[in-house]
Enzyme design. Structure first.
Site, PDB file in Angstrom:
ATOM      1  N   GLU A  51     -28.515  -7.483  26.098  1.00 23.05           N
ATOM      2  CA  GLU A  51     -28.974  -8.544  25.108  1.00 23.05           C
ATOM      3  C   GLU A  51     -28.491  -9.770  25.888  1.00 23.05           C
ATOM      4  OE1 GLU A  51     -28.749  -7.714  20.529  1.00 23.05           O
ATOM      5  OE2 GLU A  51     -30.768  -9.360  20.046  1.00 23.05           O
ATOM      6  N   GLU A 199     -36.635  -3.126  15.627  1.00 25.81           N
ATOM      7  CA  GLU A 199     -36.299  -3.672  13.883  1.00 25.81           C
ATOM      8  C   GLU A 199     -37.141  -4.200  13.039  1.00 25.81           C
ATOM      9  OE1 GLU A 199     -32.120  -3.877  14.091  1.00 25.81           O
ATOM     10  OE2 GLU A 199     -31.370  -2.252  14.723  1.00 25.81           O
ATOM     11  N   GLU A 322     -31.384   2.159  20.837  1.00 21.11           N
ATOM     12  CA  GLU A 322     -29.939   1.670  20.097  1.00 21.11           C
ATOM     13  C   GLU A 322     -28.670   2.580  19.589  1.00 21.11           C
ATOM     14  OE1 GLU A 322     -30.087  -2.471  18.545  1.00 21.11           O
ATOM     15  OE2 GLU A 322     -31.432  -3.339  19.381  1.00 21.11           O
TER      16      GLU A 322
END
Ligand code: AHR
Length: 519
Positions: A51, A199, A322
């Site tokens: 990320e 998310e 994740e």
């Protein structure tokens, strides 16, 4: 003094003998066997995540072409070599939470003309967009790994995501493929894996699942399959931990023809308000991290049960995009950069969780460790020109033998590891046989002080010779540093015997062992 009756004394002596014997000779029998209909362990279970966060991309992977650190198109050569050796099957990018703030057109074209933005989720730092779509997809080519791109749903538009897919995948004449060519890339990259938001229940938009499913349907409708054999693979932003309602709504309300996978995020975090140090922890804290890691098994079982209800044929995959240990940041580092050290505790997290994924290979088709370099449970840490491989790297390296191999059945009753009146299975095991017929077994003992004797029954598999590699250390807190980068690394393991298909060995406390059939 009162005399103890003779019969009672004999019973007492016999009992104490038995107890002593069982404490000394406790032996766990593990049977490994083949079943024709066992699934393949998708190599994508060994995937990674990078990320725009802290020093993962900038100062991690990417140092820029003008850096004195040896690089290829700005990406560190030592990182490329280490990840190629790890045979990473995929790399997820650009987030995480960052993905839902990322407008991909900011990151293409001449670097001097790219706008800057503020990375609002991670440290409020200025992002100059010098690492964008071309840099990422070219990196994946160098690594010979499949890109997994997370689309911006939270603050982007349907058009923006549809354009990104066309930009990366379309070979013909179109506004976006022409723009790609103008930016120096003739052939498309054919990106298969696309996440539709991240998310969505939190940093991706704080949506309810009932709302997100409609958002998903709309975005998915406009993402073209052109340029990817078999069509693109769309991944719905999945549940956090035990949010089973989220999975239920996704599986119920998204037509399965437009859904290849639902995701799940689960971190091994002791307590979100008191995560504790990554290096300075007690055995009690270690045990709690292991509890959170072992929870992965229950989470996958329960999310899979819901998926089975709506998709009994197993067409929709579960992707844990994740996972990993999450602790306090290292002292004197930016709290928004999530930089932590990586100890033998992390090796235990990795070994145990990867065994869980392997054993759930029927439904779990991908997983992405968070995150590759300098963030959370990283496999690589850097400091300027220095680089080290963490214990987690070594576990992933030892386990790469399972990639795309056929899962074998493993049956055993684990001894328990006890702490403060609570219990966990001390042992975790998974096994596979690869396309060349070679058997590999990975065994983990999470017990902090007790070794465990094991008899591994491979008699049905016709294994004639084995070799082993083990990862362990003196203390759970041990880790590699830039001054001692090889303190923890796997070493050959020879302390076993193989007779008539049965292996006898003793697995030391907090150790990871991989036994491989000799080729
Ligand atoms: O990996 C760090 C963050 O954890 C990611 O950005 C987010 O998706 C998750 O909450």
């Amino acid at each position: 003094m009162k005399r103890i009756p003779r019969a009672i004394a004999i019973v007492f002596i016999l009992l104490s003998c038995c107890l002593t014997l069982s404490a000394q000779a406790q032996n766990t029998r593990i049977s490994v066997s083949a079943k024709a209909d066992n699934p393949q362990i998708s190599r994508h279970i060994y995937g990674h995540f990078a990320e725009h966060l802290g020093r993962c991309i900038y100062g991690g992977f990417y140092v820029g072409e003008d850096s004195p650190i040896p690089n290829s198109a700005g990406v560190r050569n030592d990182i490329i070599a280490a990840l190629k050796d790890l045979e990473i099957p995929n790399l997820r990018w650009p987030g995480g939470c960052f993905a839902d703030t990322y407008h991909w057109k900011d990151g293409v074209g001449p670097k001097t003309e790219r706008p800057t933005i503020v990375n609002t989720w991670w440290g409020g730092v200025t992002e100059d967009n010098s690492f964008g779509t071309h840099e990422f997809l070219n990196l994946c080519e160098m690594l010979e790994t499949e890109p997994y791109v997370s689309g911006n749903v939270g603050s982007g538009t349907v058009q923006e995501l549809a354009d990104w897919v066309q930009y990366t995948n379309f070979d013909g004449v179109s506004p976006m493929s022409d723009l790609r060519r103008a930016n120096g890339r003739e052939k498309p990259w054919s990106v298969r894996y696309w996440g539709i938001g991240n998310e969505a229940w939190g940093c991706g938009g704080n949506m309810r699942p009932e709302h997100y499913v409609d958002v998903y349907r709309k975005y998915a409708t406009f993402m073209s399959n052109a340029g990817v054999e078999g069509g693109i693979y769309k991944i719905a932003s999945g549940a956090s931990d035990a949010d089973y309602h989220w999975t239920e709504v996704l599986m119920r309300d998204i037509p399965h023809r437009m859904l290849q996978a639902v995701a799940l995020h689960h971190y091994s975090v002791i307590d979100w308000s008191n995560k504790s140090s990554s290096t300075d922890f007690t055995e009690g804290q270690y045990f709690k991290t292991m509890q959170k890691s072992w929870l992965m098994d229950e989470l996958i079982r329960k999310h899979s049960d819901i998926m089975d209800k709506y998709d009994p044929d197993g067409k929709v995959d579960l992707i844990v995009d994740e996972w990993g240990g999450w602790y306090d940041v290292m002292p004197d580092t930016n709290p928004g950069f999530l930089f932590q050290q990586n100890t033998m505790r992390d090796a235990m997290v990795a070994g145990m969780v990867l065994n869980v994924f392997n054993n759930h290979a029927r439904r779990v088709k991908m997983a992405n460790l968070a995150q590759t370099v300098n963030v959370l449970q990283a496999v690589i840490l850097t400091d300027e020109e220095k680089m080290l491989l963490t214990p987690t790297y070594h576990v992933m390296h030892m386990y790469k033998v399972h990639q795309d191999a056929q899962l074998l059945d493993v049956a055993f009753d684990s001894p328990v590891y006890r702490q403060d009146g609570e219990e966990l299975p001390a042992l975790s095991v998974s096994a596979s046989r690869n396309a060349q017929g070679q058997v590999n077994v990975s065994l983990v003992n999470i017990d902090a002080s007790q070794a465990h004797k094991i008899t591994l029954d491979l008699s049905g598999l016709e294994v004639s010779g084995l070799e082993g590699r083990i990862l362990t250390s003196k203390s759970l807190q041990d880790h590699n540093t830039f001054d001692a980068p090889e303190r923890i690394k796997p070493v050959p393991f020879k302390a076993f015997s193989l007779r008539k298909g049965e292996v006898s060995l003793e697995l030391p406390p907090f150790s990871v062992l991989v036994l491989s059939e000799k080729s």
